[in-house]
Write an enzyme that holds these catalytic residues in place. Structure first.
Site, mmCIF file in Angstrom:
data_model
loop_
_atom_site.group_PDB
_atom_site.id
_atom_site.type_symbol
_atom_site.label_atom_id
_atom_site.label_comp_id
_atom_site.label_asym_id
_atom_site.label_seq_id
_atom_site.Cartn_x
_atom_site.Cartn_y
_atom_site.Cartn_z
ATOM 1 N N GLY A 7 4.251 -1.232 14.744
ATOM 2 C CA GLY A 7 3.540 -0.519 14.678
ATOM 3 C C GLY A 7 2.594 -0.466 15.797
ATOM 4 O O GLY A 7 1.524 0.608 16.237
ATOM 5 N N ASP A 31 7.677 0.655 16.875
ATOM 6 C CA ASP A 31 7.500 1.388 16.044
ATOM 7 C C ASP A 31 8.051 2.346 15.843
ATOM 8 O O ASP A 31 9.338 2.904 16.360
ATOM 9 C CB ASP A 31 6.122 2.157 17.075
ATOM 10 C CG ASP A 31 4.657 2.734 15.826
ATOM 11 O OD1 ASP A 31 5.248 3.382 15.763
ATOM 12 O OD2 ASP A 31 3.682 2.523 16.154
ATOM 13 N N ILE A 32 8.176 3.419 14.456
ATOM 14 C CA ILE A 32 9.113 4.546 14.821
ATOM 15 C C ILE A 32 8.725 5.830 15.097
ATOM 16 O O ILE A 32 9.743 6.739 15.357
ATOM 17 C CB ILE A 32 8.406 4.688 12.916
ATOM 18 C CG1 ILE A 32 10.484 5.655 12.054
ATOM 19 C CG2 ILE A 32 7.473 5.110 12.468
ATOM 20 C CD1 ILE A 32 9.748 5.372 10.455
ATOM 21 N N TYR A 138 -2.482 1.672 -0.850
ATOM 22 C CA TYR A 138 -3.209 1.091 0.635
ATOM 23 C C TYR A 138 -3.599 -0.242 0.265
ATOM 24 O O TYR A 138 -3.065 -1.495 1.136
ATOM 25 C CB TYR A 138 -4.194 2.455 1.629
ATOM 26 C CG TYR A 138 -4.357 1.257 3.013
ATOM 27 C CD1 TYR A 138 -3.372 0.547 3.420
ATOM 28 C CD2 TYR A 138 -5.667 1.414 3.085
ATOM 29 C CE1 TYR A 138 -3.291 0.018 5.028
ATOM 30 C CE2 TYR A 138 -6.111 0.693 4.524
ATOM 31 C CZ TYR A 138 -5.174 -0.277 5.257
ATOM 32 O OH TYR A 138 -5.359 -1.056 6.726
ATOM 33 N N LYS A 142 -1.575 -3.914 0.540
ATOM 34 C CA LYS A 142 -2.038 -4.771 1.155
ATOM 35 C C LYS A 142 -2.516 -6.001 0.270
ATOM 36 O O LYS A 142 -1.848 -7.290 1.481
ATOM 37 C CB LYS A 142 -3.614 -4.281 1.800
ATOM 38 C CG LYS A 142 -3.247 -3.567 3.283
ATOM 39 C CD LYS A 142 -2.142 -4.263 4.568
ATOM 40 C CE LYS A 142 -2.596 -3.000 5.650
ATOM 41 N NZ LYS A 142 -1.573 -3.913 6.482
HETATM 42 N N1 SER Z 1 -9.475 1.547 8.384
HETATM 43 C C1 SER Z 1 -8.430 1.383 7.289
HETATM 44 C C2 SER Z 1 -8.613 2.652 6.901
HETATM 45 O O1 SER Z 1 -9.550 3.227 6.332
HETATM 46 C C3 SER Z 1 -8.939 0.985 6.380
HETATM 47 O O2 SER Z 1 -8.614 -1.028 6.496
HETATM 48 O O3 SER Z 1 -7.794 2.535 5.898
#
Ligand code: SER
Length: 314
Positions: A7, A31-32, A138, A142
């Site tokens: 990334g 990175d891709i 997300y 995580k």
């Molecule tokens: N900056 C990130 C987001 O807003 C939070 O880890 O998704």
């Protein structure tokens, strides 16, 4: 020391590359996406997709890193638009990287977790160890990455370490985060003379200036293992409201128009995150200290935003 960063074309990667080089590391970026203009042309750039097992193993076989900094991810706001892609990149991508490191004997793995790994209803500041019930794809991926990494450490001896980043701000181009309003007040505010934040002015989340963030990652990677009693650490710097950031930016960019128009989807994500993080474990175990508060960040960042605009990079 040979380092592979996944990334690398993202907001953190482009600042982490020169920082690691400054500490003497031999950096291979990956990175891709193709190498962005903001990345120095002499940094080797591997093009691969973390969701593709064959490509992941191929890169690790070629690069043979001593440490992987795994940054590749789809952030929270973008992740809610394309949750299946967020799952593939964040969940399967992290699994692929961990598994390839195990198979190929890469000894150390540095992971970037987030305030989004926490869910609503937690105390502020939120402790390092607490029930984690995030509400975004997300955040869910995580947390799963944190747990997977701890599993690889316990079961296979991979030296897995990670930080939970606050929302990050720099003179860069953010990529689909819900904390991006803070950065845009500086960058879009200077570029267009105006920016409308997608949150209420009393929205408060943990934030950090990028120089503190990249130093934290590398300091954690370099910390003596015997001092570390856990794998993943909260790190904190400041928690200004959006309105307080706007005041600071107005003081530095005369005449800038900063307004607020809350977007319900992104506001709900922001409201589900903690307002502050308790980072006492990082302070005790690897001497973490932030350097930049809001005033220091604004003073340092304004000339950098101007320089990036002059180079056509923002
Ligand atoms: N900056 C990130 C987001 O807003 C939070 O880890 O998704």
């Amino acid at each position: 020391m040979r380092v592979l960063i996944t990334g690398s074309g993202g907001q953190v990667g482009l600042d982490l590359i020169p920082f690691l080089q400054g500490r003497g590391a031999e950096v291979v970026a990956s990175d891709i996406v193709p190498r962005p203009e903001a990345c120095a042309p002499d940094v080797p750039w591997e093009h691969f997709d973390v969701t593709n097992v064959t490509e992941v193993r191929g890169v690790l076989e070629r690069v043979k890193p001593d440490v992987v900094y795994h940054l590749a991810a789809i952030l929270s706001a973008r992740g809610e638009e394309i949750p299946h892609v967020a799952y593939a990149v964040n969940q399967t991508g992290t699994y692929n990287m961990l598994e390839a490191c195990r198979l190929l004997g890469v000894p150390k793995f540095i992971y970037t977790s987030t305030i989004a790994a926490f869910g609503p209803g937690l105390p502020d500041p939120v402790p390092n160890e607490v029930s984690m019930r995030p509400t975004t794809m997300y955040g869910i991926t995580k947390v799963a990455g944190e747990l997977l990494g701890e599993y690889y450490r316990a079961k296979w001896g991979l030296d897995f370490r990670g930080v939970r980043f606050p929302g990050l701000i720099n003179a860069g181009v953010p990529g689909g985060g819900t904390s991006d309003y803070a950065l845009h007040m500086y960058t879009t505010g200077m570029k267009r003379g105006a920016y409308e934040s997608f949150c209420h002015d009393d929205t408060r989340i943990p934030l950090m200036y990028m120089p503190d963030a990249v130093r934290a990652l590398v300091d954690l990677a370099d910390a003596p293992r015997e001092r570390l009693r856990r794998s993943v650490y909260n790190i904190a710097a400041m928690s200004p409201t959006a309105g307080e950031i706007a005041e600071s930016v107005r003081g530095a960019i005369p005449g800038v128009q900063l307004t607020f128009e809350s977007d319900p989807l992104r506001q709900a994500i922001l409201d589900s995150w903690p307002k502050a993080l308790d980072d006492s474990a990082a302070r005790e175990e690897w001497d973490w200290r932030h350097e930049y508060d809001l005033t220091a960040m604004t003073a340092d960042m304004i000339p950098k935003v101007r320089a990036m605009l002059d180079r056509g990079l923002l």
